[in-house]
Design an enzyme around this catalytic site. Structure first.
Site, PDB file in Angstrom:
ATOM      1  N   HIS A  82       0.786  -0.776  -0.009  1.00 27.97           N
ATOM      2  CA  HIS A  82       0.055  -0.134   0.054  1.00 27.97           C
ATOM      3  C   HIS A  82       0.753   1.620   0.373  1.00 27.97           C
ATOM      4  O   HIS A  82       0.563   2.437   0.102  1.00 27.97           O
ATOM      5  CB  HIS A  82      -0.719  -0.156   1.002  1.00 27.97           C
ATOM      6  CG  HIS A  82      -0.298  -0.251   2.572  1.00 27.97           C
ATOM      7  ND1 HIS A  82      -0.785  -0.777   3.856  1.00 27.97           N
ATOM      8  CD2 HIS A  82       0.866   0.353   2.735  1.00 27.97           C
ATOM      9  CE1 HIS A  82       0.271  -0.353   4.733  1.00 27.97           C
ATOM     10  NE2 HIS A  82       0.719   0.545   4.121  1.00 27.97           N
ATOM     11  N   HIS A  94      -2.872   4.630   9.293  1.00 28.95           N
ATOM     12  CA  HIS A  94      -0.758   4.987  10.411  1.00 28.95           C
ATOM     13  C   HIS A  94      -1.447   5.651  10.945  1.00 28.95           C
ATOM     14  O   HIS A  94      -1.100   6.951  11.045  1.00 28.95           O
ATOM     15  CB  HIS A  94      -0.278   5.186   9.363  1.00 28.95           C
ATOM     16  CG  HIS A  94      -0.149   3.849   7.655  1.00 28.95           C
ATOM     17  ND1 HIS A  94      -0.643   3.723   7.145  1.00 28.95           N
ATOM     18  CD2 HIS A  94       1.091   3.068   8.100  1.00 28.95           C
ATOM     19  CE1 HIS A  94      -0.507   2.251   6.474  1.00 28.95           C
ATOM     20  NE2 HIS A  94       1.076   2.036   6.840  1.00 28.95           N
ATOM     21  N   HIS A 121      10.222  -3.553   4.663  1.00 31.27           N
ATOM     22  CA  HIS A 121      10.159  -2.073   4.395  1.00 31.27           C
ATOM     23  C   HIS A 121      10.564  -1.679   6.005  1.00 31.27           C
ATOM     24  O   HIS A 121      10.113  -2.827   7.215  1.00 31.27           O
ATOM     25  CB  HIS A 121       9.022  -1.341   3.472  1.00 31.27           C
ATOM     26  CG  HIS A 121       7.975  -1.854   4.330  1.00 31.27           C
ATOM     27  ND1 HIS A 121       7.443  -2.342   4.043  1.00 31.27           N
ATOM     28  CD2 HIS A 121       7.043  -0.284   4.604  1.00 31.27           C
ATOM     29  CE1 HIS A 121       5.422  -2.232   4.877  1.00 31.27           C
ATOM     30  NE2 HIS A 121       6.262  -0.578   4.931  1.00 31.27           N
ATOM     31  N   GLU A 133       3.074  -5.838   8.292  1.00 33.35           N
ATOM     32  CA  GLU A 133       2.646  -5.149   8.074  1.00 33.35           C
ATOM     33  C   GLU A 133       2.048  -6.816   7.060  1.00 33.35           C
ATOM     34  O   GLU A 133       0.403  -7.214   6.944  1.00 33.35           O
ATOM     35  CB  GLU A 133       1.937  -3.796   7.417  1.00 33.35           C
ATOM     36  CG  GLU A 133       2.889  -2.971   7.629  1.00 33.35           C
ATOM     37  CD  GLU A 133       2.474  -2.201   7.116  1.00 33.35           C
ATOM     38  OE1 GLU A 133       2.207  -0.380   6.924  1.00 33.35           O
ATOM     39  OE2 GLU A 133       2.632  -2.311   5.516  1.00 33.35           O
TER      40      GLU A 133
HETATM   41  C1  DHB Z   1       6.402   3.655   2.834  1.00 30.72           C
HETATM   42  C2  DHB Z   1       5.955   1.914   3.185  1.00 30.72           C
HETATM   43  C3  DHB Z   1       4.398   2.320   3.950  1.00 30.72           C
HETATM   44  O1  DHB Z   1       4.140   1.326   3.980  1.00 30.72           O
HETATM   45  C4  DHB Z   1       4.243   3.374   5.330  1.00 30.72           C
HETATM   46  O2  DHB Z   1       3.033   2.897   5.781  1.00 30.72           O
HETATM   47  C5  DHB Z   1       4.694   4.299   5.079  1.00 30.72           C
HETATM   48  C6  DHB Z   1       5.743   4.607   3.953  1.00 30.72           C
HETATM   49  C7  DHB Z   1       7.422   4.268   2.272  1.00 30.72           C
HETATM   50  O3  DHB Z   1       7.900   3.036   1.479  1.00 30.72           O
HETATM   51  O4  DHB Z   1       7.937   4.868   2.222  1.00 30.72           O
HETATM   52 FE    FE Z   2       2.562   0.794   5.648  1.00 28.06          FE
END
Ligand code: DHB
Ligand code: FE
Length: 283
Positions: free
Chosen positions: A12, A59, A193, A240
């Protein structure tokens, strides 16, 4: 009777929403990301659901550290795109399905899952970016959406086992609704991530692809993986991914039916700070 005919899984990444909204999808950086969803947009048109049950995480937008529901089901008639600091995304409002949502709340709570009932909530990139990836830029989203928010931001987060079992309960809830509705269930977020600290920028292709394999063939074993393994291997925000198990738990094979058919699989690195992963499974 309502039935779940398919599950969709996707990242997302908020920058994907910004790329779409700012007309950058054809740029060399973004082109391969959006190409991975060309099939999916056509598939959505060919297999238009009556309702999408969309598992996502907020978030710290609608919820904050003041109140953190582990699982929250949206029973409202509509939801506005949230202002996450740059103004709300220029996307349609999200129309809910209060009747089916209340029925699912009733059934799933009676199956011993404690859901928070949400009658007013703005929805952030966790929900709107998956809709954009799958539907493009329509005037209205193609069908009502039931938002289902999961806490993966503040520890403790729910286990994979609990998420998979919750998906099974959601399937039973949908199948006990006495209207003929074609329901899709989406699991969103991830993949690997980490947005902060010394490991910021971490991406783990091996973990991600093994996760995709197990989401297809062996969700029960993936459900046994503890949250600390996600954090270690897929980064702090890689947790996530545990939400995908809710959607996977609602598929027929986990209720004694046949294995799902893989309609589409896509993986790409990078998009912003994350790996993008995407699956479409049909019952
Ligand atoms: C990013 C990824 C995410 O899942 C998020 O909630 C906020 C930022 C990113 O890759 O920058
Ligand atoms: Fe996220």
């Amino acid at each position: 009777m309502a039935r779940i005919t398919a599950s969709v899984f996707t990242s997302h990444v908020p920058a994907i929403g910004a790329a779409l909204d700012l007309g950058k999808t054809g740029e060399p950086y973004w082109q391969p990301v959006f190409q991975g969803y060309d099939f999916s947009k056509q598939w959505m048109k060919d297999n238009k659901p009556d309702v999408i049950f969309l598992v996502f995480n907020d978030h710290a937008t609608a919820f904050s550290l003041e109140m953190i529901p582990t699982f929250a089901i949206g029973t409202a008639a509509e939801y506005q795109p949230a202002d996450e600091g740059w103004g709300p995304r220029p996307v349609p409002k999200v129309v809910g399905h209060p009747e089916l949502a209340s029925h699912i709340a009733q059934s799933v709570i009676q199956q011993d899952f404690d859901l928070t009932i949400v009658n007013k909530m703005d929805v952030d990139h966790g929900l709107t970016v998956p809709l954009s990836l799958m539907c493009g830029q329509p005037q209205e989203w193609p069908c009502p959406v039931i938002p289902f928010a999961v806490n993966v931001v503040q520890y403790p987060v729910p286990s994979g086992r609990r998420c998979l079992n919750l998906g099974k309960a959601i399937r039973r809830a949908v199948e006990s609704f006495d209207q003929d509705l074609n329901v899709h269930i989406w699991g969103t977020g991830g993949m690997s991530h980490q947005l902060q600290g010394p490991r910021a920028g971490l991406i783990n292709r091996e973990f991600d692809n093994a996760f995709l394999d197990r989401m297809i063939d062996d969700p029960e074993s993936q459900a046994a993986v503890p949250h600390i393994d996600y954090v270690r291997e897929a980064g702090s925000e890689g947790i996530e991914l545990v939400m995908w198990l809710i959607a996977r738990g609602a598929m027929a094979d986990l209720a004694g039916g046949p294995k799902p058919t893989v309609k589409h699989r896509f993986y790409h690195v990078p998009a912003s700070n994350t790996a993008v992963g995407h699956l479409i499974l049909e019952n």
